[in-house]
Design a protein around this motif. Structure first.
Motif, PDB file in Angstrom:
ATOM      1  N   ARG A  90      90.454 150.325  57.423  1.00 43.86           N
ATOM      2  CA  ARG A  90      90.916 149.796  58.417  1.00 43.86           C
ATOM      3  C   ARG A  90      91.740 148.346  58.258  1.00 43.86           C
ATOM      4  O   ARG A  90      93.016 147.918  58.710  1.00 43.86           O
ATOM      5  N   ASP A  93      95.476 150.322  56.967  1.00 43.46           N
ATOM      6  CA  ASP A  93      95.881 150.405  58.240  1.00 43.46           C
ATOM      7  C   ASP A  93      96.436 149.566  58.583  1.00 43.46           C
ATOM      8  O   ASP A  93      97.719 149.269  59.867  1.00 43.46           O
ATOM      9  N   SER A  94      96.177 148.162  58.699  1.00 48.93           N
ATOM     10  CA  SER A  94      96.594 147.143  59.429  1.00 48.93           C
ATOM     11  C   SER A  94      97.679 146.403  59.146  1.00 48.93           C
ATOM     12  O   SER A  94      98.744 146.437  59.437  1.00 48.93           O
ATOM     13  N   GLN A  97     100.036 148.328  59.556  1.00 53.13           N
ATOM     14  CA  GLN A  97     101.195 148.759  60.832  1.00 53.13           C
ATOM     15  C   GLN A  97     101.753 146.763  61.431  1.00 53.13           C
ATOM     16  O   GLN A  97     102.847 146.816  62.162  1.00 53.13           O
ATOM     17  N   LYS A  99     100.056 144.112  60.473  1.00 51.56           N
ATOM     18  CA  LYS A  99      99.227 142.734  60.488  1.00 51.56           C
ATOM     19  C   LYS A  99      98.571 142.641  59.765  1.00 51.56           C
ATOM     20  O   LYS A  99      97.526 142.710  59.760  1.00 51.56           O
ATOM     21  N   GLN A 102      95.045 140.925  61.011  1.00 49.72           N
ATOM     22  CA  GLN A 102      93.900 141.804  60.820  1.00 49.72           C
ATOM     23  C   GLN A 102      93.684 142.568  59.552  1.00 49.72           C
ATOM     24  O   GLN A 102      92.307 142.561  59.761  1.00 49.72           O
ATOM     25  N   ALA A 103      94.758 142.122  59.172  1.00 54.53           N
ATOM     26  CA  ALA A 103      94.076 142.827  57.571  1.00 54.53           C
ATOM     27  C   ALA A 103      92.790 141.833  56.866  1.00 54.53           C
ATOM     28  O   ALA A 103      92.505 142.564  56.233  1.00 54.53           O
ATOM     29  N   VAL A 133      87.950 144.317  63.960  1.00 55.54           N
ATOM     30  CA  VAL A 133      88.554 145.098  63.424  1.00 55.54           C
ATOM     31  C   VAL A 133      88.304 146.578  63.762  1.00 55.54           C
ATOM     32  O   VAL A 133      87.950 147.445  62.938  1.00 55.54           O
ATOM     33  N   THR A 135      91.230 150.354  63.870  1.00 56.21           N
ATOM     34  CA  THR A 135      91.853 151.228  63.905  1.00 56.21           C
ATOM     35  C   THR A 135      92.210 151.504  63.445  1.00 56.21           C
ATOM     36  O   THR A 135      91.090 152.057  62.213  1.00 56.21           O
ATOM     37  N   THR A 140      98.219 153.601  63.438  1.00 53.99           N
ATOM     38  CA  THR A 140     100.012 152.966  62.491  1.00 53.99           C
ATOM     39  C   THR A 140     100.775 154.028  62.723  1.00 53.99           C
ATOM     40  O   THR A 140     102.298 154.072  63.135  1.00 53.99           O
TER      41      THR A 140
END
Length: 253
Positions: A90, A93-94, A97, A99, A102-103, A133, A135, A140
């Motif tokens: 995740r 993916d963050s 994206q 973000k 968020q990562a 989190v 995602t 993505t």
């Protein structure tokens, strides 16, 4: 030599998603209205029937037995463990994206729960108020501008879209833990996620049974609920993407 399950699952999902999705695309009017786009409903219903049979024979009784035997704190620990193993993926993916905060949350949750949380069996990161989190690569692709495509039902996984089906496959290979030189158990994240899903199936048995078995059309109801929830997660409160009350009333609710 241990057999890796990921390539086998990925090949199966790619092939079946390809069969159900084909070359169908939404018309501009369908995109604007957010109506259900299910051009391969016949194939999807066949897969839904397979999933329903698997649930009746194996998953439903196994999940009830699992919940009956396992104390709730142990079920929670398995869920925490599976969730923690997914955090590095995740985080990736963050990052994809854009973000980055968020990562950082995903990385912090993984590090804290893997250490203070006894290898992920507890969730002290939540007590430390580090945000959850949730995602995946399907999200993505959404951030990158890909449309959701046709509705598909995947074997075992259940409701999806062509975009999210691609995400399921890609996420099998994007978790950095899977590339570690040494792993305690091959395919451990798949096993942990399977146990988590089994626990959820048992805990929410009444709700799932009501959708699958007690409605006039379990396939249509599962489809509508999946798309409604997925669109809300990705789009927030953008009303044009949602299924209308009239549409829902004709889908077996």
């Amino acid at each position: 030599m241990e057999l890796s399950l990921r390539p086998l699952l990925a090949a199966s999902l790619i092939g079946l998603a390809g069969i159900t999705s084909g070359c169908a695309t939404k018309t501009p009017a369908q995109k604007a209205s957010g109506e259900i786009f299910d051009p391969y409903e016949s194939t999807n219903r066949s897969i839904h029937g397979f999933n329903l049979g698997l649930d009746k024979v194996l998953v439903r009784p196994a999940s009830k037995g699992y919940i009956a035997v396992m104390p709730p704190p142990m079920v929670d620990s398995v869920n925490y463990f599976a969730e923690n193993l997914s955090m590095p993926g995740r985080m990736v993916d963050s990052l994809l994206q854009g973000k980055f905060k968020q990562a950082g949350h995903a990385l912090a949750r993984f590090l804290i729960n893997s250490t203070v949380g006894f290898a992920g069996l507890a969730d002290p990161a939540t007590e430390f108020e580090i945000p959850q989190v949730d995602t995946d690569f399907g999200e993505t692709l959404h951030v990158w501008g890909f449309g959701e495509g046709a509705y598909v039902e995947l074997p075992i996984y259940g409701p999806s879209t062509t975009r999210d089906a691609v995400g399921v496959v890609v996420n099998m290979f994007t978790n950095p833990l899977d590339f570690a030189p040494t792993k305690p158990v091959n395919n451990i994240s798949l096993y942990a996620d399977g146990a988590r899903r089994l626990g959820d199936r048992g805990r929410y048995a009444d709700t799932v049974d009501a959708v699958l078995y007690d409605s006039a059309d379990g396939y249509a109801q599962a489809r509508a609920l999946y798309l409604q929830n997925r669109r809300y997660k990705l789009e927030g409160d953008a009303p044009d993407l949602y299924i209308t009350p009239d549409e829902i009333s004709t889908e077996g609710f």
